[in-house]
Design a protein around this motif. Sequence first.
Motif, short mmCIF file in Angstrom:
data_model
loop_
_atom_site.label_atom_id
_atom_site.label_comp_id
_atom_site.label_asym_id
_atom_site.label_seq_id
_atom_site.Cartn_x
_atom_site.Cartn_y
_atom_site.Cartn_z
N GLY A 172 2.45 -7.51 0.99
CA GLY A 172 2.11 -6.71 2.16
C GLY A 172 0.95 -5.76 1.87
N GLY A 173 0.41 -5.84 0.66
CA GLY A 173 -0.67 -4.96 0.23
C GLY A 173 -1.91 -5.74 -0.14
N PRO A 174 -2.30 -5.69 -1.41
CA PRO A 174 -3.59 -6.28 -1.81
C PRO A 174 -3.62 -7.81 -1.77
CG PRO A 174 -2.44 -5.45 -3.74
CD PRO A 174 -1.65 -5.01 -2.53
N ALA A 175 -2.48 -8.46 -1.90
CA ALA A 175 -2.46 -9.93 -1.91
C ALA A 175 -2.81 -10.47 -0.53
CB ALA A 175 -1.09 -10.43 -2.34
N VAL A 198 1.46 -13.71 -7.23
CA VAL A 198 0.88 -12.39 -6.93
C VAL A 198 0.42 -11.70 -8.21
CG1 VAL A 198 2.92 -10.85 -6.99
CG2 VAL A 198 1.11 -10.48 -5.30
N PHE A 199 1.13 -11.91 -9.30
CA PHE A 199 0.75 -11.30 -10.58
C PHE A 199 -0.52 -11.96 -11.14
CE2 PHE A 199 1.54 -12.16 -15.26
CZ PHE A 199 0.80 -11.07 -15.70
N SER A 203 -2.53 -10.33 -6.36
CA SER A 203 -3.07 -9.03 -6.80
C SER A 203 -4.00 -9.19 -7.98
CB SER A 203 -1.92 -8.08 -7.17
OG SER A 203 -1.16 -7.78 -6.04
N GLY A 204 -3.72 -10.17 -8.83
CA GLY A 204 -4.59 -10.50 -9.94
C GLY A 204 -4.99 -9.31 -10.80
N LEU A 205 -6.29 -9.04 -10.87
CA LEU A 205 -6.80 -7.98 -11.72
C LEU A 205 -6.34 -6.59 -11.27
CD1 LEU A 205 -10.40 -9.33 -12.36
CD2 LEU A 205 -8.44 -9.38 -13.93
N ASP A 206 -5.92 -6.45 -10.03
CA ASP A 206 -5.41 -5.16 -9.54
C ASP A 206 -3.93 -4.95 -9.88
OD1 ASP A 206 -7.85 -4.47 -8.39
OD2 ASP A 206 -7.34 -5.41 -6.48
N TRP A 207 -3.26 -5.98 -10.40
CA TRP A 207 -1.82 -5.93 -10.64
C TRP A 207 -1.38 -4.69 -11.42
CZ3 TRP A 207 2.73 -7.43 -9.11
CH2 TRP A 207 3.83 -7.32 -9.97
#
Length: 151
Positions: A37-40, A90-91, A98-102
């Motif tokens: 519900g956020g960056p993904a 997502v990880f 989210s990737g690099l923002d995880w």
Amino acid sequence: MDGEVWESSEVDQQRLVTVDLDDRERAFLRAALLDWGGPARPTQEFAVAMGFADAGQLASDTRSLWKRIDRESALSIDDWRRVLLAAEVVFVSDVVGSGLDWRFTSGFSDEESIAILRGLQRKMPRWRGSFQFTVDQGGDVILSDPNRRNS
């Protein structure tokens, strides 16, 4: 039926299963599921491939799954599969997840996340076998070599 390999269609995908999660696993799943519900930002096709109705429903479905996990409710094998795949993607994915923002969105380092994720993969109900194990009709794992339990 021990040791017999079952195709995923033979495992009762709607059977309710409780997975005993520790506090770190629970926090990891919370971060992973709520990041949808956020960056993904999944595509329509990717959301459907992960087992969700569509990209628009993915965020609300993962929030609902999280609420059920938080209440320690039993989930179907299908739901646990969606939880695990959603957490994995997502990880790791910087394209749809989210990737690099995880590490910023979750508070977990990559190293800690990998360790937690591997533990979750071992705990979750299985729907396919591998050279290390088979799956019985109920979706339970039968280890080929019990000495490899945490390898």
